[in-house]
Scaffold this motif. Structure first.
Motif, PDB file in Angstrom:
ATOM      1  N   PRO A 372      40.663 -32.241 -33.961  1.00  9.48           N
ATOM      2  CA  PRO A 372      41.697 -31.380 -34.538  1.00  9.48           C
ATOM      3  C   PRO A 372      41.845 -30.083 -33.747  1.00  9.48           C
ATOM      4  O   PRO A 372      40.926 -29.658 -33.026  1.00  9.48           O
ATOM      5  CB  PRO A 372      41.173 -31.108 -35.956  1.00  9.48           C
ATOM      6  N   PRO A 373      42.972 -29.408 -33.864  1.00 12.83           N
ATOM      7  CA  PRO A 373      43.162 -28.128 -33.171  1.00 12.83           C
ATOM      8  C   PRO A 373      42.190 -27.075 -33.693  1.00 12.83           C
ATOM      9  O   PRO A 373      41.828 -27.059 -34.867  1.00 12.83           O
ATOM     10  CB  PRO A 373      44.617 -27.750 -33.506  1.00 12.83           C
ATOM     11  N   GLY A 374      41.770 -26.190 -32.796  1.00 19.37           N
ATOM     12  CA  GLY A 374      40.960 -25.051 -33.189  1.00 19.37           C
ATOM     13  C   GLY A 374      39.486 -25.348 -33.406  1.00 19.37           C
ATOM     14  O   GLY A 374      38.801 -24.580 -34.073  1.00 19.37           O
ATOM     15  N   THR A 375      38.976 -26.438 -32.848  1.00 19.55           N
ATOM     16  CA  THR A 375      37.568 -26.789 -33.065  1.00 19.55           C
ATOM     17  C   THR A 375      36.665 -26.397 -31.893  1.00 19.55           C
ATOM     18  O   THR A 375      35.473 -26.683 -31.910  1.00 19.55           O
ATOM     19  CB  THR A 375      37.437 -28.296 -33.328  1.00 19.55           C
ATOM     20  N   GLY A 376      37.204 -25.779 -30.848  1.00 22.15           N
ATOM     21  CA  GLY A 376      36.382 -25.281 -29.748  1.00 22.15           C
ATOM     22  C   GLY A 376      36.318 -26.176 -28.539  1.00 22.15           C
ATOM     23  O   GLY A 376      35.395 -26.045 -27.729  1.00 22.15           O
ATOM     24  N   LYS A 377      37.283 -27.060 -28.361  1.00 15.09           N
ATOM     25  CA  LYS A 377      37.246 -27.977 -27.220  1.00 15.09           C
ATOM     26  C   LYS A 377      37.407 -27.222 -25.895  1.00 15.09           C
ATOM     27  O   LYS A 377      36.672 -27.452 -24.936  1.00 15.09           O
ATOM     28  CB  LYS A 377      38.351 -29.028 -27.375  1.00 15.09           C
ATOM     29  N   GLY A 535      37.014 -27.415 -44.824  1.00 19.40           N
ATOM     30  CA  GLY A 535      38.233 -27.894 -44.186  1.00 19.40           C
ATOM     31  C   GLY A 535      38.828 -26.919 -43.187  1.00 19.40           C
ATOM     32  O   GLY A 535      39.821 -27.256 -42.532  1.00 19.40           O
ATOM     33  N   PHE A 536      38.249 -25.727 -43.056  1.00 18.69           N
ATOM     34  CA  PHE A 536      38.760 -24.753 -42.089  1.00 18.69           C
ATOM     35  C   PHE A 536      38.258 -25.113 -40.683  1.00 18.69           C
ATOM     36  O   PHE A 536      37.110 -25.552 -40.505  1.00 18.69           O
ATOM     37  CB  PHE A 536      38.291 -23.345 -42.445  1.00 18.69           C
ATOM     38  N   SER A 537      39.100 -24.913 -39.697  1.00 19.20           N
ATOM     39  CA  SER A 537      38.682 -25.072 -38.308  1.00 19.20           C
ATOM     40  C   SER A 537      38.071 -23.767 -37.806  1.00 19.20           C
ATOM     41  O   SER A 537      38.117 -22.732 -38.494  1.00 19.20           O
ATOM     42  CB  SER A 537      39.871 -25.457 -37.428  1.00 19.20           C
ATOM     43  N   GLY A 538      37.504 -23.801 -36.593  1.00 15.49           N
ATOM     44  CA  GLY A 538      36.946 -22.586 -36.026  1.00 15.49           C
ATOM     45  C   GLY A 538      37.999 -21.513 -35.833  1.00 15.49           C
ATOM     46  O   GLY A 538      37.736 -20.320 -36.047  1.00 15.49           O
ATOM     47  N   ALA A 539      39.201 -21.922 -35.423  1.00 16.71           N
ATOM     48  CA  ALA A 539      40.287 -20.952 -35.257  1.00 16.71           C
ATOM     49  C   ALA A 539      40.700 -20.361 -36.601  1.00 16.71           C
ATOM     50  O   ALA A 539      41.023 -19.166 -36.678  1.00 16.71           O
ATOM     51  CB  ALA A 539      41.477 -21.634 -34.581  1.00 16.71           C
ATOM     52  N   VAL A 597      44.509 -27.810 -40.759  1.00 17.06           N
ATOM     53  CA  VAL A 597      44.382 -29.248 -40.511  1.00 17.06           C
ATOM     54  C   VAL A 597      44.345 -29.971 -41.847  1.00 17.06           C
ATOM     55  O   VAL A 597      43.514 -29.669 -42.717  1.00 17.06           O
ATOM     56  CB  VAL A 597      43.102 -29.565 -39.707  1.00 17.06           C
ATOM     57  N   SER A 598      45.237 -30.928 -42.025  1.00 18.97           N
ATOM     58  CA  SER A 598      45.319 -31.658 -43.290  1.00 18.97           C
ATOM     59  C   SER A 598      44.283 -32.771 -43.342  1.00 18.97           C
ATOM     60  O   SER A 598      43.824 -33.264 -42.309  1.00 18.97           O
ATOM     61  CB  SER A 598      46.722 -32.261 -43.445  1.00 18.97           C
TER      62      SER A 598
END
Length: 615
Positions: A372-377, A535-539, A597-598
């Motif tokens: 998912p977006p915002g996970t630190g890739k 459910g929150f991403s890193g971003a 992210v849903s």
């Protein structure tokens, strides 16, 4: 045949000739910068001096007395040679010189399979370092540095601008040696099993080959080689395959770094030796210095600028893609322990122990980070480059796209050539699905398809053999839409690592990282905040902390005019240290924020992971 005793004494004319040679070659393709770098690696004492410099004196062979160091014929066949010894640049407290290096010429134009070989025999009284390295029990590692020039002849003459540098010989069969074959015409260096008999020498087989574009015939080149004998010690519990470990620097470019050489037929135990051999060629060398090696390799990488056929493309890559400094480290990224270990195995370990990653254990050529977006890739990719001191090429869609026909494919080719030149390096594609989407879709432009074909071809061309020399090139890509990546690209990205949403422990670490510079009220519990941000991403967590950190300032300046705010600043009332962050501030920030992210998107990533992940 000209013997050593027939050489004439040095005169002022020869000194003048040396000065002319210096001016002739100082502006050449090698230049004094190469000599300076070689001097740095060997140290100031006994370093490599420019041909004809004030610290160098050509003393023809046969004029020295006392049975000092000398070059002698190893084979009794034809050929002619002469050599001279440079004056020692320094001496230790015992009065023994450290060895100023030797120079000379060696030529032989006999049969195509016959060689003339001469061997260096150092003496302690005038070459203490060379004697210690080769004859005085200085250890199993030897370093040889020299400047050399191979005569450039017409193709019809059959003369080859190449020579052999013998590094060691087998204890069980002294006539069998390991020699580095240097071919300036083909621009390759090869480690060969070289048989030296009483009357002639011959090649037996080739063990390893390296390409070196910096080699040039007809001009002086700089060469530094360090070889370490990997002999089994009696009684040792650790069984090391017998052979040698080799490091090579040519013209300030690292060709090989700690490459383990193992012969299928068995190299066996070896002893160090230094010799030069030619066949149908003429070699001129200068400032050849032998020293004990460090045993850890030369430890350098190519720092010379890459020069391709189209320097405008090289400049574009340097300006838009090549990133020298990456301040991100793994410590700046919370959790993701599994992903860090996999990246460490794929990128860092092949640089530390390249001799292990050979054959079927060759390093991964491509790694895909998806999730998912915002996970630190992207942060993970940058951290890998920073931790391992790797050149990082950041390839965005804008940088790789050109309005001119065929320019994008050329740019892609030059990019991979530069990555190999500056290796070890990483070619990074962020949002790779946008650049290498599925081929054959409706509306796909011809230019996009050609670019994808060139990229896939270049990835297949990443030579696995370079990895064993520490010159590993890896393609690292990230995507939020792994299902849109072309299947051929997915196959080349051998490791496909899932970067999920952070769990509660990871979110706790994130809150600690983002809030470490702020003053928190006693009522703020980061563990509780982590539990409330499921459910929150890193971003998302970063944005939450940023919004909450603004709340104290908003409370203080509420309903204040700009002039009042200025006065409060002068009085020190707006000092962030004096304004703590309250739990209520986080409550207000959380009430206005939802995960980006849903759950349906997470389920889709989990499904793709089960089908295609390779962790």
């Amino acid at each position: 045949m000209r013997s050593s005793s027939s050489s004439k004494p040095a005169t002022s004319g020869s000194s003048h000739r040396s000065q002319v040679n210096k001016s002739k070659y100082s502006g050449g393709e090698v230049g004094n910068s190469v000599l300076d770098n070689l001097n740095k690696r060997f140290g100031q004492e006994g370093g490599l001096n420019a041909l004809g410099s004030e610290s160098s004196e050509r003393r023809p062979c046969g004029t020295s007395t006392g049975g000092g160091s000398s070059w002698v014929k190893w084979t009794e066949g034809g050929g002619a040679y002469k050599w001279w010894k440079a004056s020692s640049s320094s001496a230790d407290e015992t009065g023994k010189g450290n060895g100023g290096g030797t120079g000379g010429t060696l030529e032989y134009f006999g049969g195509s399979k016959q060689f003339c070989v001469i061997r260096y025999r150092p003496k302690a009284e005038d070459d203490a370092d060379g004697h210690q390295a080769l004859r005085g029990g200085g250890g199993s590692s030897v370093r040889v540095g020299m400047r050399f020039k191979c005569a450039h002849a017409a193709p019809a003459s059959g003369h080859v601008p190449a020579f052999h540098l013998v590094l060691c010989r087998r204890k069980s069969s002294p006539n069998e040696t390991l020699a580095l074959a240097v071919d300036t015409k083909e621009r390759v260096l090869s480690l060969e099993v070289f048989h030296i008999g009483e009357t002639q020498a011959s090649r037996v087989r080739t063990l390893h080959t390296w390409s070196c574009r910096d080699l040039r015939p007809g001009v002086f080149n700089g060469l530094v080689v360090e070889s370490r004998a990997d002999n089994n010690e009696s009684g040792s519990q650790d069984v090391v395959p017998e052979g040698i470990t080799l490091s090579i620097v040519c013209n300030d470019t690292s060709v090989a770094e700690s490459v383990a050489i193992r012969d299928d037929d068995g190299v066996g135990e070896v002893t160090p030796v230094v010799a030069l051999g030619v066949s149908r060629s003429r070699l001129e060398w200068d400032d050849l210095v032998v020293k004990p090696g460090t045993g850890t390799g030369l430890g350098i990488r190519s720092m010379s600028r890459f020069r391709g056929n189209d320097m405008s493309l090289v400049q574009a890559i340097e300006e838009e893609m090549l990133e020298i400094e990456n301040p991100i480290t793994f410590d700046d990224i919370a959790s993701l322990k599994g992903a860090k270990e996999l990246l460490n195995e794929a990128v860092t370990l092949p640089l530390l122990i390249p001799e292990f990653f050979v054959g079927i254990r060759e390093p991964w050529k491509g790694v895909l980070l998806f999730g998912p977006p915002g996970t630190g890739k992207t942060l993970l990719a940058r951290a890998v480059a920073s931790m391992s001191d790797i050149r990082f090429f950041n390839c965005s869609s804008a940088a790789m796209t050109s309005k001119w026909r065929g320019e994008s494919e050329k740019l892609c080719k030059v990019l991979f050539q530069m990555a190999r030149h500056y290796a070890p390096s990483i070619i990074f594609f962020d949002e790779v699905d946008a650049q290498v989407s599925q081929r054959g879709q409706d509306g796909e432009h011809e230019a996009s398809r050609r670019f994808k074909s060139e990229l896939l071809s270049q990835m297949d061309g990443i030579a696995s053999g370079d990895a064993s020399s520490g010159k590993n090139v890896i393609v690292l890509a990230t995507t939020n839409c792994p299902w849109d990546v072309d299947e051929a690209m997915r196959r080349r990205l051998e490791k496909r690592i899932y970067i999920p949403l952070p769990d509660e422990d990871a979110r706790t670490e994130m809150f600690k990282i983002y809030l470490k510079s702020l003053v928190l009220d006693e009522g703020v519990d980061v563990r509780e905040l982590a539990g409330r941000t499921q459910g929150f991403s890193g971003a998302d967590i970063k944005l939450l902390c940023r919004d909450a950190s603004m709340m104290p300032m908003r409370r203080v300046i509420l309903n204040k005019t700009p002039e009042q705010i200025r006065q409060m600043k002068l009085q020190g009332q707006l000092d962030s240290v004096k304004i703590p962050l309250l739990r209520d501030d986080f409550d207000k920030a959380l009430s206005k924020m939802q995960p980006s992210v849903s759950p349906d998107a997470v389920a889709r990533y989990e499904k793709w992971k089960k089908e295609f992940a390779s962790e």
